[in-house]
Design an enzyme around this catalytic site. Structure first.
Site, PDB file in Angstrom:
ATOM      1  N   GLY A  11       0.833  -1.211   0.000  1.00 41.84           N
ATOM      2  CA  GLY A  11       0.000   0.000   0.000  1.00 41.84           C
ATOM      3  C   GLY A  11       0.862   1.254   0.000  1.00 41.84           C
ATOM      4  O   GLY A  11       1.870   1.311   0.697  1.00 41.84           O
ATOM      5  N   ARG A  72       0.877  -5.020  -5.443  1.00 40.77           N
ATOM      6  CA  ARG A  72       1.019  -6.237  -4.638  1.00 40.77           C
ATOM      7  C   ARG A  72       1.163  -7.366  -5.661  1.00 40.77           C
ATOM      8  O   ARG A  72       0.191  -7.747  -6.301  1.00 40.77           O
ATOM      9  CB  ARG A  72      -0.199  -6.451  -3.746  1.00 40.77           C
ATOM     10  CG  ARG A  72      -0.499  -5.276  -2.794  1.00 40.77           C
ATOM     11  CD  ARG A  72      -1.598  -5.636  -1.813  1.00 40.77           C
ATOM     12  NE  ARG A  72      -2.256  -4.494  -1.216  1.00 40.77           N
ATOM     13  CZ  ARG A  72      -1.863  -3.870  -0.108  1.00 40.77           C
ATOM     14  NH1 ARG A  72      -0.785  -4.260   0.520  1.00 40.77           N
ATOM     15  NH2 ARG A  72      -2.542  -2.840   0.371  1.00 40.77           N
ATOM     16  N   ASP A 103       5.319  -5.270   5.810  1.00 43.52           N
ATOM     17  CA  ASP A 103       5.883  -6.602   6.060  1.00 43.52           C
ATOM     18  C   ASP A 103       5.865  -7.530   4.845  1.00 43.52           C
ATOM     19  O   ASP A 103       6.811  -8.288   4.635  1.00 43.52           O
ATOM     20  CB  ASP A 103       5.269  -7.241   7.309  1.00 43.52           C
ATOM     21  CG  ASP A 103       3.833  -7.659   7.123  1.00 43.52           C
ATOM     22  OD1 ASP A 103       3.165  -7.103   6.229  1.00 43.52           O
ATOM     23  OD2 ASP A 103       3.384  -8.537   7.873  1.00 43.52           O
ATOM     24  N   THR A 127       4.451   2.276   5.647  1.00 45.83           N
ATOM     25  CA  THR A 127       3.060   1.803   5.669  1.00 45.83           C
ATOM     26  C   THR A 127       2.283   2.664   6.653  1.00 45.83           C
ATOM     27  O   THR A 127       2.835   3.057   7.685  1.00 45.83           O
ATOM     28  CB  THR A 127       2.945   0.315   6.097  1.00 45.83           C
ATOM     29  OG1 THR A 127       1.584   0.051   6.490  1.00 45.83           O
ATOM     30  CG2 THR A 127       3.836  -0.042   7.269  1.00 45.83           C
ATOM     31  N   ASP A 129       0.069   1.639   8.522  1.00 43.45           N
ATOM     32  CA  ASP A 129      -0.411   0.812   9.638  1.00 43.45           C
ATOM     33  C   ASP A 129       0.450   0.866  10.907  1.00 43.45           C
ATOM     34  O   ASP A 129      -0.011   0.508  11.981  1.00 43.45           O
ATOM     35  CB  ASP A 129      -0.507  -0.657   9.198  1.00 43.45           C
ATOM     36  CG  ASP A 129      -1.589  -0.884   8.159  1.00 43.45           C
ATOM     37  OD1 ASP A 129      -2.519  -0.064   8.091  1.00 43.45           O
ATOM     38  OD2 ASP A 129      -1.496  -1.877   7.418  1.00 43.45           O
ATOM     39  N   ASP A 131       2.722  -1.159  11.871  1.00 45.30           N
ATOM     40  CA  ASP A 131       2.666  -2.478  12.499  1.00 45.30           C
ATOM     41  C   ASP A 131       3.964  -3.269  12.362  1.00 45.30           C
ATOM     42  O   ASP A 131       3.949  -4.493  12.313  1.00 45.30           O
ATOM     43  CB  ASP A 131       1.486  -3.280  11.919  1.00 45.30           C
ATOM     44  CG  ASP A 131       1.582  -3.434  10.400  1.00 45.30           C
ATOM     45  OD1 ASP A 131       2.434  -2.764   9.780  1.00 45.30           O
ATOM     46  OD2 ASP A 131       0.813  -4.224   9.842  1.00 45.30           O
ATOM     47  N   ARG A 164     -26.352  12.296  17.352  1.00 43.31           N
ATOM     48  CA  ARG A 164     -26.185  11.022  16.641  1.00 43.31           C
ATOM     49  C   ARG A 164     -25.034  10.194  17.209  1.00 43.31           C
ATOM     50  O   ARG A 164     -24.089  10.735  17.799  1.00 43.31           O
ATOM     51  CB  ARG A 164     -25.888  11.288  15.162  1.00 43.31           C
ATOM     52  CG  ARG A 164     -27.121  11.654  14.393  1.00 43.31           C
ATOM     53  CD  ARG A 164     -26.771  11.975  12.966  1.00 43.31           C
ATOM     54  NE  ARG A 164     -27.961  12.296  12.199  1.00 43.31           N
ATOM     55  CZ  ARG A 164     -27.947  12.831  10.993  1.00 43.31           C
ATOM     56  NH1 ARG A 164     -26.796  13.126  10.404  1.00 43.31           N
ATOM     57  NH2 ARG A 164     -29.068  13.085  10.358  1.00 43.31           N
ATOM     58  N   MET A 171      -8.687   2.477   8.637  1.00 44.41           N
ATOM     59  CA  MET A 171      -7.929   1.366   8.054  1.00 44.41           C
ATOM     60  C   MET A 171      -7.171   0.578   9.111  1.00 44.41           C
ATOM     61  O   MET A 171      -6.942   1.062  10.218  1.00 44.41           O
ATOM     62  CB  MET A 171      -6.982   1.884   6.984  1.00 44.41           C
ATOM     63  CG  MET A 171      -7.677   2.061   5.659  1.00 44.41           C
ATOM     64  SD  MET A 171      -6.526   2.411   4.340  1.00 44.41           S
ATOM     65  CE  MET A 171      -7.531   1.944   2.946  1.00 44.41           C
ATOM     66  N   ARG A 173      -6.332  -3.636   8.588  1.00 45.98           N
ATOM     67  CA  ARG A 173      -6.906  -4.977   8.425  1.00 45.98           C
ATOM     68  C   ARG A 173      -6.424  -5.883   9.545  1.00 45.98           C
ATOM     69  O   ARG A 173      -7.170  -6.658  10.097  1.00 45.98           O
ATOM     70  CB  ARG A 173      -6.425  -5.511   7.074  1.00 45.98           C
ATOM     71  CG  ARG A 173      -7.320  -6.511   6.458  1.00 45.98           C
ATOM     72  CD  ARG A 173      -6.974  -6.784   5.015  1.00 45.98           C
ATOM     73  NE  ARG A 173      -5.630  -6.398   4.621  1.00 45.98           N
ATOM     74  CZ  ARG A 173      -5.285  -6.059   3.384  1.00 45.98           C
ATOM     75  NH1 ARG A 173      -6.185  -6.018   2.442  1.00 45.98           N
ATOM     76  NH2 ARG A 173      -4.039  -5.760   3.081  1.00 45.98           N
TER      77      ARG A 173
END
Ligand code: F6P
Length: 324
Positions: A11, A72, A103, A127, A129, A131, A164, A171, A173
């Protein structure tokens, strides 16, 4: 080292361009030929290499995405794909490869360097993420969480004006770090992440408590990969047990991946791009360059990919206390 190639993979993340620029200019400074691979590992297989000059990477530090494109690649995961990629690098005289990605990208880099030790590889964490083990921050994470914070602040205006309950999906996953950090910064009433079990009854309790003290609107941040499902699913389940607020769902999606990188991401990207090239020139191989507590670190690629960043228990507790 005669010829370095650089690619972006997986990504895209804001700051990748700043990193490419740093890799290119550091290589040129050291009189090393530098080429960009267009389209990640897929580009390696198709021999899409282009020599880059200092001018080629001018005026990109502020741009999101990646000028080298990314992909990818499934074919690269096959023996045939890996061998073709290697042959192309050899034919071009490339002896060092810099891979900017997450990764999956590092697994690809490790596979190449393990099978073909005459090509040295260095990974740079890129990335949104965050992570990866071995770095406090990955390139793109800071920009992504700031994008989320801005979007959720806007959503909260509506939440409060209309009384509300919003479920905002961000994002991640496999990782909840975008949700956790942005959720704290936005004052989210609850943050649901894949690393912890989501208990719907507990979530309903939080909402009931807010309602009883006359909260005028609520925002729940849901990481894409949360175990209870995405924002739509969680909203549906919660609605059956708690319907005092009107419920809405917002999926932030790919707006989190684009945009101009923050100052922090630009500087991190520049520093790691520089370090990747100098590490190659020092003969280092099969490592990721990262930054921990402000200092540059080098860890084996296998370690960077093996562990997910651990979620800090105190941060989880702080998030919970702040929603009281
Ligand atoms: O790894 C970055 C990331 O944005 C994840 O947070 C997300 O789950 C995934 O990529 C989405 O990938 P794609 O853009 O291929 O749908």
């Amino acid at each position: 080292m005669q010829h370095i190639a650089v690619l972006t993979s997986g990504g895209d993340a804001p700051g990748m361009n700043a990193c490419i620029r740093a890799v290119v200019r550091t290589a040129i400074y050291h009189n090393c030929k530098i080429s960009g691979v267009i389209g990640g590992y897929e580009g390696l297989i198709h021999n899409e290499l282009k020599e880059l000059s200092s001018a080629d990477v001018g005026n990109i530090i502020q741009r999101g995405g990646t000028i080298l494109k990314t992909a990818r690649s499934l074919r690269y995961k096959t023996e045939e794909g890996l061998d073709t990629a290697y042959q192309n690098l050899k034919t071009r005289g490339v002896d060092g490869l810099v891979v900017i990605g997450g990764d999956g990208s590092f697994r690809g880099a490790e596979a190449l360097a393990k099978k073909y030790p005459d090509i040295k590889v260095i990974g740079i964490p890129g990335t949104i993420d965050n992570d990866l083990f071995g770095t406090d921050f990955t390139i793109g994470y800071d920009t992504a969480i700031n994008t989320v914070v801005q979007a959720v602040d806007n959503i909260r205006d509506t939440a409060i004006s209309h009384n509300r309950l919003f479920f905002v999906e961000v994002m991640g996953r496999d990782a909840g770090l975008i949700a956790l950090r942005s959720g704290i910064a936005c004052g989210a009433e609850a943050i649901l992440i894949p690393e912890t079990t989501t208990y719907i009854d507990k979530l309903v309790e939080v909402l009931e408590r807010g309602w009883s003290r006359k909260k005028t609107g609520c925002v729940i941040i849901v990481a894409e990969g949360d175990d209870a499902g995405g924002a739509y699913k969680v909203a549906e389940i919660v609605k059956q047990k708690f319907d005092k607020y009107e419920t809405k769902v917002a999926i932030l999606g790919h707006i989190q991946r684009g945009g101009s990188p923050t100052c922090m991401d630009r500087v991190l990207a520049t520093r790691l791009g520089y370090e990747a090239v100098t590490s190659l020139l020092e003969g280092k191989n099969r490592i990721m360059v990262g930054q921990v507590s402000g200092k540059v670190t080098h860890i084996p690629l296998t370690k960077a990919v093996k562990h997910n960043s651990e979620i800090n228990e105190t941060i989880l507790q702080i998030a919970e206390i702040m929603s009281l």
